[in-house]
Design a protein around this motif. Structure first.
Motif, PDB file in Angstrom:
ATOM      1  N   SER A 123      -8.949   4.660   2.150  1.00  0.00           N
ATOM      2  CA  SER A 123      -8.531   3.474   1.420  1.00  0.00           C
ATOM      3  C   SER A 123      -7.228   3.770   0.671  1.00  0.00           C
ATOM      4  N   VAL A 124      -6.411   2.763   0.612  1.00  0.00           N
ATOM      5  CA  VAL A 124      -5.109   2.916  -0.062  1.00  0.00           C
ATOM      6  C   VAL A 124      -5.341   2.874  -1.562  1.00  0.00           C
ATOM      7  N   THR A 125      -4.856   3.895  -2.270  1.00  0.00           N
ATOM      8  CA  THR A 125      -5.114   3.939  -3.705  1.00  0.00           C
ATOM      9  C   THR A 125      -3.890   3.548  -4.511  1.00  0.00           C
ATOM     10  N   ASP A 126      -2.747   3.596  -3.911  1.00  0.00           N
ATOM     11  CA  ASP A 126      -1.523   3.422  -4.690  1.00  0.00           C
ATOM     12  C   ASP A 126      -0.422   2.995  -3.738  1.00  0.00           C
ATOM     13  N   ARG A 127       0.227   1.893  -4.029  1.00  0.00           N
ATOM     14  CA  ARG A 127       1.327   1.464  -3.157  1.00  0.00           C
ATOM     15  C   ARG A 127       2.631   1.643  -3.908  1.00  0.00           C
ATOM     16  N   ALA A 128       3.577   2.301  -3.272  1.00  0.00           N
ATOM     17  CA  ALA A 128       4.900   2.430  -3.885  1.00  0.00           C
ATOM     18  C   ALA A 128       5.928   2.092  -2.827  1.00  0.00           C
ATOM     19  N   ALA A 129       7.163   1.919  -3.262  1.00  0.00           N
ATOM     20  CA  ALA A 129       8.212   1.553  -2.306  1.00  0.00           C
ATOM     21  C   ALA A 129       8.412   2.675  -1.283  1.00  0.00           C
ATOM     22  N   ASP A 130       8.311   3.936  -1.773  1.00  0.00           N
ATOM     23  CA  ASP A 130       8.554   5.048  -0.855  1.00  0.00           C
ATOM     24  C   ASP A 130       7.281   5.517  -0.157  1.00  0.00           C
TER      25      ASP A 130
ATOM     26  N   ASP B 205       4.115  -0.609   4.317  1.00  0.00           N
ATOM     27  CA  ASP B 205       3.812  -2.031   4.541  1.00  0.00           C
ATOM     28  C   ASP B 205       2.350  -2.237   4.910  1.00  0.00           C
ATOM     29  N   ILE B 206       1.479  -1.602   4.179  1.00  0.00           N
ATOM     30  CA  ILE B 206       0.056  -1.703   4.480  1.00  0.00           C
ATOM     31  C   ILE B 206      -0.526  -2.886   3.728  1.00  0.00           C
ATOM     32  N   SER B 207      -1.092  -3.816   4.437  1.00  0.00           N
ATOM     33  CA  SER B 207      -1.561  -5.043   3.798  1.00  0.00           C
ATOM     34  C   SER B 207      -2.991  -4.919   3.299  1.00  0.00           C
ATOM     35  N   THR B 208      -3.792  -4.074   3.944  1.00  0.00           N
ATOM     36  CA  THR B 208      -5.194  -3.974   3.546  1.00  0.00           C
ATOM     37  C   THR B 208      -5.419  -2.722   2.718  1.00  0.00           C
ATOM     38  N   SER B 209      -6.543  -2.732   2.059  1.00  0.00           N
ATOM     39  CA  SER B 209      -6.908  -1.525   1.324  1.00  0.00           C
ATOM     40  C   SER B 209      -7.627  -0.549   2.245  1.00  0.00           C
TER      41      SER B 209
ATOM     42  N   ILE C 125       0.511  18.881   5.905  1.00  0.00           N
ATOM     43  CA  ILE C 125       0.554  17.579   6.562  1.00  0.00           C
ATOM     44  C   ILE C 125       1.760  16.811   6.054  1.00  0.00           C
ATOM     45  N   PRO C 126       2.818  16.713   6.891  1.00  0.00           N
ATOM     46  CA  PRO C 126       4.017  15.985   6.449  1.00  0.00           C
ATOM     47  C   PRO C 126       3.643  14.540   6.137  1.00  0.00           C
ATOM     48  N   GLN C 127       4.263  14.029   5.085  1.00  0.00           N
ATOM     49  CA  GLN C 127       3.944  12.646   4.659  1.00  0.00           C
ATOM     50  C   GLN C 127       4.167  11.645   5.780  1.00  0.00           C
ATOM     51  N   GLU C 128       5.262  11.823   6.526  1.00  0.00           N
ATOM     52  CA  GLU C 128       5.555  10.823   7.572  1.00  0.00           C
ATOM     53  C   GLU C 128       4.652  10.980   8.801  1.00  0.00           C
ATOM     54  N   SER C 129       3.858  12.066   8.825  1.00  0.00           N
ATOM     55  CA  SER C 129       2.936  12.237   9.957  1.00  0.00           C
ATOM     56  C   SER C 129       1.605  11.539   9.734  1.00  0.00           C
ATOM     57  N   ILE C 130       1.421  11.010   8.539  1.00  0.00           N
ATOM     58  CA  ILE C 130       0.171  10.289   8.269  1.00  0.00           C
ATOM     59  C   ILE C 130       0.396   8.817   8.554  1.00  0.00           C
ATOM     60  N   HIS C 131      -0.298   8.341   9.583  1.00  0.00           N
ATOM     61  CA  HIS C 131      -0.144   6.946   9.978  1.00  0.00           C
ATOM     62  C   HIS C 131      -1.380   6.174   9.537  1.00  0.00           C
ATOM     63  N   LEU C 132      -1.154   5.027   8.937  1.00  0.00           N
ATOM     64  CA  LEU C 132      -2.277   4.227   8.441  1.00  0.00           C
ATOM     65  C   LEU C 132      -2.439   2.981   9.304  1.00  0.00           C
ATOM     66  N   ILE C 133      -3.649   2.787   9.801  1.00  0.00           N
ATOM     67  CA  ILE C 133      -3.938   1.582  10.587  1.00  0.00           C
ATOM     68  C   ILE C 133      -4.746   0.643   9.703  1.00  0.00           C
TER      69      ILE C 133
END
Ligand SMILES: [Mg+2]
Ligand SMILES: [Mg+2]
Ligand SMILES: [Mg+2]
Lengths: 267, 351, 304, 267, 351
Positions: free
Chosen positions: E232-239, E256-260, E339-347
């Motif tokens: 689950s997404v805990t914190d959304r920031a611009a970066d 740009d994750i719309s769901t939690s 785990i590089p940050q950009e290697s984590i993909h959220l569906i």
């Protein structure tokens, strides 16, 4: 380029469709060639006449004999023919080809001649036939004689057709079964036969049809007990076509029903 | 149980198999080779499907040669499963089972409960192979032979089934021959690997030995060693020989090379393009520079062809995606290549 | 004329096949096509429009009235009933040992497998019955031969009878004389009183026996007589018919040619009578004057 | 466990081998059943008699007629039968089954009856036959009549067998050919037929064998020109078996040679 | 040439295909999916082998629907080649060729000169596929469809042929649909990849997008993304968002994750266990520690399952052999995971 090939291709279409129609027409003509005589036969007799014959004991007897003998012949042909067909299917080489030729040869002999030749082997005058008579089981003028004649003439069909059916069964499945510790017989019964089933059924159908329609060899080997083809012939000579046609129609109907049941039960 | 093959041979019109000597203990022997190399023939001879010309097959001392296949007690899983198409999955297994409670046990073990009443044509490839395996196991075989059971499966299913097989095989205490043409499957499943070519054994050994120390070019190429070069040994020392190929001269740890002419063999997965922080003093590395000639994204890895500047050699390296991105590799980029000394394998070339 | 081509088609009784093919055919200039079946089959084939021959010849002139109904025919030859036997079989040898005078004894004893044709379908079949009936009366020590000798399992279709005999399946066959002569079978000639070949016994003696066929017709005993007629009149047909009914080939093939043959029944076309009379005079084969003997030779009377 | 299963398995062996022998014996018996009468036929006639017949113009004529008519019948049956067989092979459903039944029915009819029924359709008295006679091409008592009779009796075999052969050709190959821009006809000629070849050849062989041995229907439709089976019949009623056997042997030899040539040329 | 499929659909008794909309330009579209997903059906519909229920197939504006297959000018390379077994290789190609000089040209192009006079059963799998391809190309097709042409080939041959096809496809200026169930082949050959499942398109895009940014779990799993976790997404920031899964809380670059509720997706090839010297200041890395639970040698790579200490998660990493050896990885070893940050993909997980 697209233009060239398009025109080129549409040319082929027209041609192809024409030939497709020609092919369909050819097949249709052959089908008509089977249907029209059969229709002519059925239309030549009022249904009442056919029903009337169904009460005639001679006709009933001959129908019984025909059904019984053709069934036995088919069973015998299948029982003896399947192992031969299996062997032919699973073997290659010159010997196989020669054996296959031997299987086809009975077809070449006119059935009447086949019947005569069978007489020389199984007639009461032959050692085998004499012994059988002595044993109270004559091989001519008996149901045995009918079966011998029908089997000779009709069994090649089940052999040739079952051979093709067995060839279509992946041998790997047989190896799989045997590698599971199953004997050849178990494998044949539970794997090969069920899988070759529809092809074997076609062969059995051809054999039954040919056996129940057999006249020439049967007439030679066993004028009695009369099968329907013999009865048709007798009826024709005694009183002509009007007398024979109802029996012929009955034969076709009985055979068709038997084949229908055979094919329904088997599949 | 131990399976001992000696001088097994069989001549076909276009192909001669053997003579092959091989002993398989209670282990998984992965038989790896190209199609047509005789892998299936080997299994067929052991199972008794194919008659052999000469040789002996001893199973715990019992001679199998001459016995019909139904008496060998050798379980075989065929390439496409060879399930009986007219029987349901359950019937297939029951047909083989010596005891009926076996069926449900096996169904549970191989997760087949759901599909037991379906017929083979309606099963997926993976389900089909599991049924085939269950059917073979239902006879309690003394040896298990598997002929490329995974080759027709989709990658994710193949991977999952490979894991399941790995565990299952460990629990069976019988010799297992597992035929495959896929090096990854052989490596993952085999306790040992046997490389087969033209009806003969090329090399038999542990996965890492076969992969990193191939005994000839064929084995090298078939196990993915794409970097193969003709070279010559220039200097022999106790701690390793120096080898020259093209215009390169590299230090290796190879110590027992008898010939001067050698094939230099460097597996692409052992060519590095980045120096790790965990640099290890004991490990000496050859460093050369080159230019990227071509790259191909293969999903989990990028295959990068590097033109070595010192000569006309092209070296292929497997590069992990993060590395690839980090170094912003592209055609024409300059790149530093690190070849650990112990990653250079030398194959003696006999005249 | 009626013939569509110069080839003359003859549909004839099977027993005539050899005589026609090897006696008649070489003796005529006109090409002929001969087809032979059992006499009853011949009659059926014409009656059912399956055959349209120029000349038809059968072994029983009764067939010309029923099922065929033809305006005229000629009775041109006769045949006799004989006992053919196979000396190579045990039963045949017993018969040979018994001899011409007491051939029926081994038959009564059941030592001989005899074959005959179907009395319901074939003239030879009921003629065998007539012969046995007459023999029962003729021989002093024989009686009830029909009952004593006949079994249903002796019946074979005509063609099958020959096959059975030649393959040794039966020891003896009640057959026509010409068959035995043509094929060199061993056979016993029977006395004229019982062999159905002598016109002088026809009316008072042969006719005292009868048989009712399965269709209900009662058939009386009579002379074996071959009848022939022209269905499509033409010069060629008449010429062939002439040789067919008066040629010397008949005797050579074992048929019996009596003095009053050919004899005509019905409205015989003049040109036919002229042609055959001419032949008879030329060949001097007839001892007496040609007369219609319809009553004597219409050997079989069909009683409904 | 090894002991248990070993004894268990060796029991199966004995059983299996026994049954294998039984199966082989069954097949062998059937083979003998074809061979012995054929041998008896060949042994019953001195070779000189057969050679003598080969100079007899009547026999030579009938051999010519038989070879010619059986060849034409086989060609006709194949030409008309293959499209029908192809359609049967590539279609499924109730109609297909009914058509297949129609194809088998001519076998049920005794050939003589088949011949009589054909006469009612093609005889000079029928509209069709009458028209044909008027056109100078009579359908009875002619080679055409022989061909009509043989085709009716023998063509079902090529249809049934070719159907199975077509079914065994991978349809993908036909799609491949058509996706290369080839018409259905080109595809049939260059892909399907060659690949179904051996099965079709088997059907053609059965048809030729049955056609050259056909007697009953041929005798009804065309006693003239005489085929060898009719000639055998004539020889038989003329002078009995000794006279007929040499012709029968000639028929078997000629048919065997023809089938051998057919099978050699075709493959 | 451009191929436009719209609302293509076909219902079978057990399976519904479509409706599918797809446009293929002069490019290679790799169609990737498990067996039974409808890949072959898609090609069959375009080629005209299977009749469709509804939809339109436009080839440069020309409607193909309703035309018999022989008139579509669509080249098809069938799965097993579908070579005519009674013709030699040359005859197979000549049968198709519009011009006879074409044959030798194609034979040269596909290196078939040596085998032209041989019949298909005597050809190797690779040769067979090249002949099948030459045969299709001999008709100058307007579209080329290939149905898993490499799936039955040995690995080394498959690799080589893949390279050859890559070059050949670039030279053909027609739409090409290449069906495969092998993610590596799809990635290596496809200009774009279409993922097929149950008769429908799941995702269409460039290989790197499909591989690193799958739009759902199915695509992720089918492209080898073995590390899939509910999070689950805990914190959304611009970066970038922070995401929690198990006991882990990691920083990502996803914005740009719309769901939690999300599925966290980390491709094993992007999990690192070693820090490179070329550390890059711009790339931020999440660091966790774990214990090796299991490893499997897959030849070019080791697959290492790592039990994360912070929770009950198991993370799979692909580790190159030199790294594996350098770190002396074995069951139970402690290991640091990067785990590089950009290697984590959220569906995003929609209810
Ligand atoms: Mg193999
Ligand atoms: Mg594969
Ligand atoms: Mg597919």
């Amino acid at each position: 380029m697209a233009t060239r090939s398009n025109s080129n291709r549409s040319g082929t279409v027209t041609f192809g469709l024409d030939w497709l129609s020609v092919a369909l027409i050819l097949g249709g003509v052959l089908l008509l060639y089977y249907i029209v005589p059969m229709m002519s036969l059925f239309l030549s007799v009022p249904p009442g006449d056919i029903l009337a014959r169904m009460n005639n004991p001679t006709v009933v007897d001959s129908a019984t004999t025909s059904l019984l003998s053709a069934s036995i012949s088919t069973v015998v042909a299948t029982l003896f023919g399947l192992p031969l067909a299996y062997w032919l299917a699973r073997t290659d080489g010159a010997v196989t080809k020669m054996v296959l030729a031997v299987v086809v040869l009975p077809l070449v002999l006119p059935p009447t001649v086949g019947g005569i030749v069978l007489l020389t082997v199984f007639g009461p005058g032959s050692p085998l036939g004499g012994a059988a008579v002595a044993a109270g089981f004559p091989l001519t003028r008996s149901l045995a004689g009918v079966v011998l004649a029908q089997t000779f003439v009709a069994s090649p069909f089940v052999v040739v057709t079952a051979k093709a059916a067995f060839e279509s069964v992946d041998q790997t499945l047989e190896y799989a079964s045997r590698s599971l510790g199953k004997s050849r017989l178990t494998t044949a019964r539970h794997v090969t036969l069920p899988l070759a089933g529809s092809g074997i059924l076609a062969g059995v159908t051809l054999t039954f049809a040919r056996a129940i329609g057999e006249f020439g060899a049967t007439m030679m080997m066993a004028y009695y007990p009369r099968t329907m083809p013999v009865q048709i012939w007798v009826a024709f000579i005694e009183l002509g076509l009007d007398n024979a046609y109802p029996v012929a129609i009955l034969l076709v109907v009985i055979a068709a029903v038997a084949l229908l049941i055979l094919n329904t039960v088997a599949s | 149980m131990i399976l001992e093959l000696s001088q097994l041979s069989k001549a076909y019109s276009q192909f001669d198999f053997g003579p092959v000597d091989l002993t398989v203990d209670e282990e998984v022997l992965a038989v790896l080779g190209p199609s047509g190399s005789g892998k299936t023939t080997l299994l067929s001879l052991i199972a008794g499907i194919t008659g052999l010309d000469s040789g002996s097959i001893l199973l715990d001392g019992r001679e199998l040669v001459g016995q019909p296949l139904e008496d060998r007690h050798v379980g075989m899983v065929f390439q496409e499963g060879a399930l009986f198409p007219h029987m349901t999955a359950r019937e297939n297994i029951e047909y083989a089972a010596t005891a009926s409670d076996h069926v449900d046990e096996l169904a549970t073990l191989l997760e087949l409960e759901e599909v037991l009443n379906r017929k083979p044509p309606t099963l997926s490839g993976g389900e089909r192979q599991r049924v085939a395996l269950a059917r073979s196991l239902a006879t309690d075989p003394d040896v298990l032979l598997l002929d490329e059971p995974l080759s027709s499966l989709d990658a994710p299913i193949r991977k999952r089934l490979r894991d399941e097989l790995h565990n299952l095989f460990e629990s069976l205490e019988i010799p297992i021959l597992y035929v495959t043409h896929d090096q990854r499957t052989a490596t993952a499943l085999g306790d040992r690997i046997a490389i087969v070519r033209d009806g003969g054994l090329e090399q038999v050994g542990s996965p890492s030995t076969v992969l990193t120390r191939p005994t000839n070019r064929f084995v090298a190429r078939f196990t993915g060693n794409e970097n193969l070069f003709e070279g010559s040994v220039t200097d022999r020392a106790a701690d390793g020989a120096r080898v020259r190929f093209g215009d390169l001269q590299l230090q290796t740890t190879a110590s027992d090379i008898s010939t001067s002419a050698v094939t230099v063999c460097i597996h692409p997965s052992r060519v590095e393009v980045e120096t790790p922080i965990v640099a290890d003093g004991n490990r000496s590395v050859n460093t050369v520079t080159g230019t990227v000639a071509r790259w191909l994204n293969e999903g989990s890895v990028y295959r990068v062809d590097i033109q070595i500047e010192a000569g006309s050699l092209t070296l292929t390296a497997n590069v992990r995606p993060p590395t690839f991105e980090r170094l912003t590799i592209d055609n024409g980029s300059e790149i530093q290549v690190l070849i650990p000394q112990e990653s250079i394998h030398l194959i003696p070339e006999l005249e | 004329d009626g013939g569509q081509s110069t080839t003359i088609a003859i549909l004839a009784a099977g027993s005539l096949q050899n005589a026609l093919a090897n006696g008649l055919e070489p003796a005529v200039d006109v090409p002929v096509q001969i087809e032979a079946h059992g006499s009853a089959t011949v009659a059926r084939m014409i009656d059912e429009d399956q055959r349209d021959p120029d000349i038809v010849s059968v072994a029983d002139v009764a067939l010309f009235d029923e099922p065929l109904s033809l305006p005229w025919y000629s009775v041109f030859t006769s045949n006799s009933v004989v006992i053919a036997y196979n000396p190579d079989t045990v039963g045949g040898q017993r018969l040979a040992d018994a001899g011409t005078e007491s051939w029926y004894e081994p038959m009564i004893n059941g030592d001989v497998n005899i074959g005959r044709t179907d009395p319901d379908q074939d003239p030879l079949g009921y003629r065998a019955l007539f012969m046995l009936e007459l023999a029962s009366r003729y021989y002093d020590d024989a009686s009830n031969l029909r009952e004593q000798i006949l079994r249903e399992n002796q019946i074979y279709p005509e063609t099958s009878l020959v096959s059975q005999f030649e393959t040794g399946s039966i020891d003896a066959a009640i057959a026509y004389r010409n068959m035995a002569v043509e094929r060199d079978y061993e056979y016993f000639e029977l006395p004229d009183q019982i062999n159905l070949s002598d016109p002088q016994y026809a009316e008072d003696w042969y006719s005292t026996t009868s048989y009712t066929v399965s269709s209900g017709q009662e058939i009386q005993g009579g002379l074996i007589s071959y009848g022939s007629t022209i269905r499509h009149m033409s010069d060629a047909a008449v010429s062939v018919f002439d040789t067919h009914t008066t040629g010397s080939y008949l005797e050579e093939h074992g048929f019996l040619v009596r003095e009053h043959f050919p004899a005509y029944t019905g409205e015989v076309p003049q040109r036919v009578r002229q042609a055959t009379d001419q032949s008879n005079v030329n060949q001097s084969r007839l001892d007496g004057p040609n007369k219609e003997l319809s009553s004597a030779v219409s050997d079989i009377t069909v009683l409904i």
